[in-house]
Design a protein around this motif. Structure first.
Motif, PDB file in Angstrom:
ATOM      1  N   GLY A 151       5.145   8.969  23.566  1.00 22.75           N
ATOM      2  CA  GLY A 151       4.588   9.237  25.268  1.00 22.75           C
ATOM      3  C   GLY A 151       3.424   9.769  24.221  1.00 22.75           C
ATOM      4  N   ASP A 152       3.295  11.063  23.414  1.00 16.64           N
ATOM      5  CA  ASP A 152       2.176  11.285  22.855  1.00 16.64           C
ATOM      6  C   ASP A 152       1.610  11.191  20.905  1.00 16.64           C
ATOM      7  OD1 ASP A 152       0.609  12.795  24.949  1.00 16.64           O
ATOM      8  OD2 ASP A 152       2.199  13.778  24.110  1.00 16.64           O
ATOM      9  N   LEU A 153       0.914  11.489  20.974  1.00 17.79           N
ATOM     10  CA  LEU A 153       0.626  10.609  19.373  1.00 17.79           C
ATOM     11  C   LEU A 153       0.689  12.078  17.835  1.00 17.79           C
ATOM     12  CD1 LEU A 153      -0.152   7.284  17.938  1.00 17.79           C
ATOM     13  CD2 LEU A 153      -2.539   8.707  17.537  1.00 17.79           C
ATOM     14  N   LEU A 154       1.696  11.552  17.369  1.00 12.90           N
ATOM     15  CA  LEU A 154       2.011  12.901  17.092  1.00 12.90           C
ATOM     16  C   LEU A 154       3.098  12.421  15.304  1.00 12.90           C
ATOM     17  CD1 LEU A 154       4.509  14.599  19.180  1.00 12.90           C
ATOM     18  CD2 LEU A 154       1.712  15.199  18.850  1.00 12.90           C
ATOM     19  N   VAL A 203      -4.680  17.764  19.055  1.00 13.32           N
ATOM     20  CA  VAL A 203      -3.654  17.024  20.085  1.00 13.32           C
ATOM     21  C   VAL A 203      -1.819  17.785  19.669  1.00 13.32           C
ATOM     22  CG1 VAL A 203      -4.884  15.935  21.180  1.00 13.32           C
ATOM     23  CG2 VAL A 203      -2.896  15.453  18.621  1.00 13.32           C
ATOM     24  N   GLN A 204      -1.906  18.413  18.385  1.00 14.41           N
ATOM     25  CA  GLN A 204      -0.609  18.454  17.329  1.00 14.41           C
ATOM     26  C   GLN A 204      -1.030  19.314  16.228  1.00 14.41           C
ATOM     27  OE1 GLN A 204       0.979  15.450  15.193  1.00 14.41           O
ATOM     28  NE2 GLN A 204       2.809  17.435  15.164  1.00 14.41           N
ATOM     29  N   THR A 205      -0.536  20.522  16.042  1.00 16.21           N
ATOM     30  CA  THR A 205      -0.739  21.682  14.939  1.00 16.21           C
ATOM     31  C   THR A 205       0.782  22.208  14.451  1.00 16.21           C
ATOM     32  OG1 THR A 205      -2.185  23.304  16.325  1.00 16.21           O
ATOM     33  CG2 THR A 205      -1.604  23.818  14.720  1.00 16.21           C
ATOM     34  N   LEU A 206       0.636  21.417  13.150  1.00 20.98           N
ATOM     35  CA  LEU A 206       1.624  21.743  11.869  1.00 20.98           C
ATOM     36  C   LEU A 206       1.581  22.789  10.970  1.00 20.98           C
ATOM     37  CD1 LEU A 206       2.333  17.830  11.206  1.00 20.98           C
ATOM     38  CD2 LEU A 206       3.723  19.375  12.915  1.00 20.98           C
ATOM     39  N   ASN A 207       2.248  23.385  10.768  1.00 19.19           N
ATOM     40  CA  ASN A 207       2.369  24.916  10.097  1.00 19.19           C
ATOM     41  C   ASN A 207       3.413  24.304   9.459  1.00 19.19           C
ATOM     42  OD1 ASN A 207       1.402  27.329  12.029  1.00 19.19           O
ATOM     43  ND2 ASN A 207       2.772  26.787  14.019  1.00 19.19           N
ATOM     44  N   ILE A 208       2.488  24.946   8.307  1.00 20.00           N
ATOM     45  CA  ILE A 208       3.268  24.072   6.883  1.00 20.00           C
ATOM     46  C   ILE A 208       2.654  25.120   5.513  1.00 20.00           C
ATOM     47  CG2 ILE A 208       4.010  21.708   7.569  1.00 20.00           C
ATOM     48  CD1 ILE A 208       1.479  21.297   5.072  1.00 20.00           C
ATOM     49  N   ALA A 209       2.850  24.946   4.584  1.00 23.90           N
ATOM     50  CA  ALA A 209       2.901  25.626   3.577  1.00 23.90           C
ATOM     51  C   ALA A 209       1.288  25.506   3.837  1.00 23.90           C
ATOM     52  CB  ALA A 209       3.342  25.134   2.110  1.00 23.90           C
ATOM     53  N   GLY A 210       0.181  26.036   2.256  1.00 23.83           N
ATOM     54  CA  GLY A 210      -1.079  25.911   1.946  1.00 23.83           C
ATOM     55  C   GLY A 210      -1.499  24.258   2.549  1.00 23.83           C
ATOM     56  N   VAL A 211      -2.341  24.168   2.576  1.00 19.62           N
ATOM     57  CA  VAL A 211      -2.986  22.480   2.804  1.00 19.62           C
ATOM     58  C   VAL A 211      -3.943  22.674   1.472  1.00 19.62           C
ATOM     59  CG1 VAL A 211      -3.878  20.594   3.428  1.00 19.62           C
ATOM     60  CG2 VAL A 211      -2.436  21.918   4.840  1.00 19.62           C
ATOM     61  N   LEU A 212      -3.880  21.705   0.123  1.00 13.80           N
ATOM     62  CA  LEU A 212      -4.833  21.695  -0.663  1.00 13.80           C
ATOM     63  C   LEU A 212      -5.888  19.903  -0.803  1.00 13.80           C
ATOM     64  CD1 LEU A 212      -5.510  23.839  -2.691  1.00 13.80           C
ATOM     65  CD2 LEU A 212      -2.816  23.876  -1.448  1.00 13.80           C
ATOM     66  N   ASP A 213      -4.605  19.231  -0.560  1.00 11.74           N
ATOM     67  CA  ASP A 213      -5.528  17.790   0.075  1.00 11.74           C
ATOM     68  C   ASP A 213      -4.598  16.522   0.787  1.00 11.74           C
ATOM     69  OD1 ASP A 213      -7.477  16.355  -0.208  1.00 11.74           O
ATOM     70  OD2 ASP A 213      -6.510  15.583  -2.564  1.00 11.74           O
ATOM     71  N   GLN A 214      -5.117  15.843   1.633  1.00 11.46           N
ATOM     72  CA  GLN A 214      -4.673  14.998   2.594  1.00 11.46           C
ATOM     73  C   GLN A 214      -5.325  14.062   2.028  1.00 11.46           C
ATOM     74  OE1 GLN A 214      -4.074  17.117   6.632  1.00 11.46           O
ATOM     75  NE2 GLN A 214      -5.785  17.535   6.204  1.00 11.46           N
ATOM     76  N   LYS A 215      -4.490  12.822   2.072  1.00 15.96           N
ATOM     77  CA  LYS A 215      -5.285  10.956   2.142  1.00 15.96           C
ATOM     78  C   LYS A 215      -4.278  10.666   2.701  1.00 15.96           C
ATOM     79  CE  LYS A 215      -8.530  12.206  -1.034  1.00 15.96           C
ATOM     80  NZ  LYS A 215      -8.223  12.698  -1.787  1.00 15.96           N
ATOM     81  N   TRP A 216      -5.086   9.520   3.337  1.00 16.99           N
ATOM     82  CA  TRP A 216      -4.418   8.635   4.407  1.00 16.99           C
ATOM     83  C   TRP A 216      -3.863   7.418   3.011  1.00 16.99           C
ATOM     84  CZ3 TRP A 216      -2.263   9.214   9.370  1.00 16.99           C
ATOM     85  CH2 TRP A 216      -2.380  10.394  10.230  1.00 16.99           C
ATOM     86  N   CYS A 217      -2.582   6.282   3.487  1.00 19.45           N
ATOM     87  CA  CYS A 217      -2.325   5.411   2.992  1.00 19.45           C
ATOM     88  C   CYS A 217      -3.065   4.639   3.664  1.00 19.45           C
ATOM     89  CB  CYS A 217      -1.241   5.266   3.189  1.00 19.45           C
ATOM     90  SG  CYS A 217      -0.679   3.475   2.750  1.00 19.45           S
ATOM     91  N   TYR A 218      -4.185   3.460   3.393  1.00 18.49           N
ATOM     92  CA  TYR A 218      -4.753   3.044   4.094  1.00 18.49           C
ATOM     93  C   TYR A 218      -3.642   1.406   4.629  1.00 18.49           C
ATOM     94  CZ  TYR A 218      -9.746   4.387   2.230  1.00 18.49           C
ATOM     95  OH  TYR A 218     -10.708   5.178   2.273  1.00 18.49           O
ATOM     96  N   HIS A 219      -3.411   1.365   4.658  1.00 12.58           N
ATOM     97  CA  HIS A 219      -2.138  -0.134   5.254  1.00 12.58           C
ATOM     98  C   HIS A 219      -0.900   1.019   5.544  1.00 12.58           C
ATOM     99  CE1 HIS A 219       0.420  -0.191   2.232  1.00 12.58           C
ATOM    100  NE2 HIS A 219      -0.056  -0.038   1.541  1.00 12.58           N
ATOM    101  N   ASN A 220      -0.127   0.420   6.986  1.00  7.65           N
ATOM    102  CA  ASN A 220       0.676   1.201   8.205  1.00  7.65           C
ATOM    103  C   ASN A 220       2.195   1.501   6.015  1.00  7.65           C
ATOM    104  OD1 ASN A 220       0.353   1.638   9.842  1.00  7.65           O
ATOM    105  ND2 ASN A 220       0.449  -0.512  11.374  1.00  7.65           N
ATOM    106  N   ILE A 221       2.960   2.160   6.641  1.00 17.83           N
ATOM    107  CA  ILE A 221       4.894   1.709   5.536  1.00 17.83           C
ATOM    108  C   ILE A 221       4.881   1.545   6.582  1.00 17.83           C
ATOM    109  CG2 ILE A 221       5.393   2.364   3.609  1.00 17.83           C
ATOM    110  CD1 ILE A 221       3.050   4.043   2.810  1.00 17.83           C
ATOM    111  N   GLN A 222       6.219   0.457   6.817  1.00 18.51           N
ATOM    112  CA  GLN A 222       7.354   0.498   7.971  1.00 18.51           C
ATOM    113  C   GLN A 222       6.844   0.628   9.164  1.00 18.51           C
ATOM    114  OE1 GLN A 222      10.614   3.317   6.650  1.00 18.51           O
ATOM    115  NE2 GLN A 222      10.229   2.494   4.307  1.00 18.51           N
TER     116      GLN A 222
END
Length: 344
Positions: free
Chosen positions: A115-118, A73-92
């Protein structure tokens, strides 16, 4: 126990895939991100590989009972991704995804509904020049707090501690931890003053920010680079490590002189993920050995299922926090992401 591993969808990621992460925050547990990177062959390259340009994408998926075909539903073009992690709770009031990039940066993205989740970039923090940020971990996987911490490892052998503030990220300290790449850094979720690192120098270290500027414990029992470390959210003192030596090791965090038990997984162990609801069950990405499900107890680690449908290096793997359990897996050179249903 019989394990059923049923593939549901397969998707070509376009460029090399190395990380998949399900959002753990309600009501967004049907959200999945896939991270990719590859060398930019069209750009002029330096002889120093650390300065080579790497391109990356983050793909955002929403996968639920109505899903018939995979598409982002979304594609972000950034630098190379080596790792990703979600925080286990909301921040702000928003779920937050932390990303380690080939530009030596940590980027935080808010998951927002407009409107859409992004995903929207919130803050970007450089941890070093001419390095790759290789891995990261949140301190609050067990206990939420208003200002969670992030620990980040990098290709220069350093580990950096950051705190999330109202304004973004604040650098707390940096440690020169390993003689070569620091492949992995991870918190002890029961005591977030403690974190661990593993490097290409085969060394596994423990740190306590309250008592020392350097490591408080150093273990040299791994026979190759240490590539995975994961604290157990439900069982205090339980800690898993993985290595290029193809072994998964279970440790008691109170005594890191030697592991409790170990087993050969038949491939370099790149990622280890405890199941969110079955405390003795682990998902492992084993590089050239495919993917494994492990049963872990204090006496032994058993392989109870394997998935060999990928055709390249098995790098990314994660459990959904919904039931029934879905698993996302991804592999590198064949640029594939698979979604499977696991019946435990």
């Amino acid at each position: 126990m019989s394990i059923s591993w049923n593939n549901k969808w397969r998707w070509h990621t376009g460029i090399s895939a190395d990380s998949v992460e399900w959002c753990p925050v309600e009501p967004h547990r049907n959200v999945l991100v896939c991270g990719t990177y590859q060398l930019d062959n069209d750009a002029q390259q330096s002889e120093d590989a650390k300065k080579q340009s790497r391109l990356g994408k983050i793909y955002l998926f929403i996968i639920d009972q109505n899903t018939t075909d995979l598409f982002p539903v979304q594609t972000l073009n950034i630098a190379g991704v080596l790792d990703q992690k979600w925080c286990y709770h909301n921040i702000q009031n928003n779920p937050v995804l932390a990303v380690a990039t080939s530009e030596g940066c940590v980027e935080l993205y808010r998951l927002q509904s407009e409107g859409d989740l992004l995903l929207k970039l919130w803050v970007k923090e450089e941890i070093g020049k001419d390095i790759l940020a290789l891995s990261l971990d949140w301190s609050t996987n067990k206990t939420p707090c208003e200002e969670p911490k992030l620990v980040v490892s990098d290709s220069s052998g350093c580990v950096t501690l950051l705190t999330v503030t109202d304004d973004g990220l604040k650098k707390v300290n940096t440690w020169k931890s390993h003689g070569f790449e620091s492949w992995i850094a991870a918190f002890d979720y029961w005591n977030t003053d403690v974190f661990y690192s593993g490097g290409d120098d085969c060394i596994f270290k423990s740190y306590d920010v309250r008592v020392a500027d350097g490591a408080v414990c150093m273990n040299k029992r791994h026979e190759a680079g240490v590539t995975a470390i994961r604290s157990h959210v439900h069982c205090e003192h339980q800690l898993l490590t993985g290595s290029y030596d193809e072994k998964a090791r279970l440790w008691d965090a109170r005594s890191l002189k030697s592991c409790i038990t170990e087993t050969d997984l038949g491939g370099g162990v790149w990622r280890l993920k405890w199941h969110p609801y079955h405390p003795d069950t682990v998902l492992a990405a084993c590089m050239y050995g495919g993917f494994r499900i492990l049963r872990v107890n204090p006496q032994q680690i058993d392989i109870i299922s394997e998935y060999l449908e990928h055709e390249s290096i098995a790098y990314g793997a994660d459990w959904t926090h919904n039931l029934p359990s879905l698993v996302a897996t991804c592999s590198f050179y064949d640029c594939k992401m698979h979604i499977s249903e696991i019946v435990l």
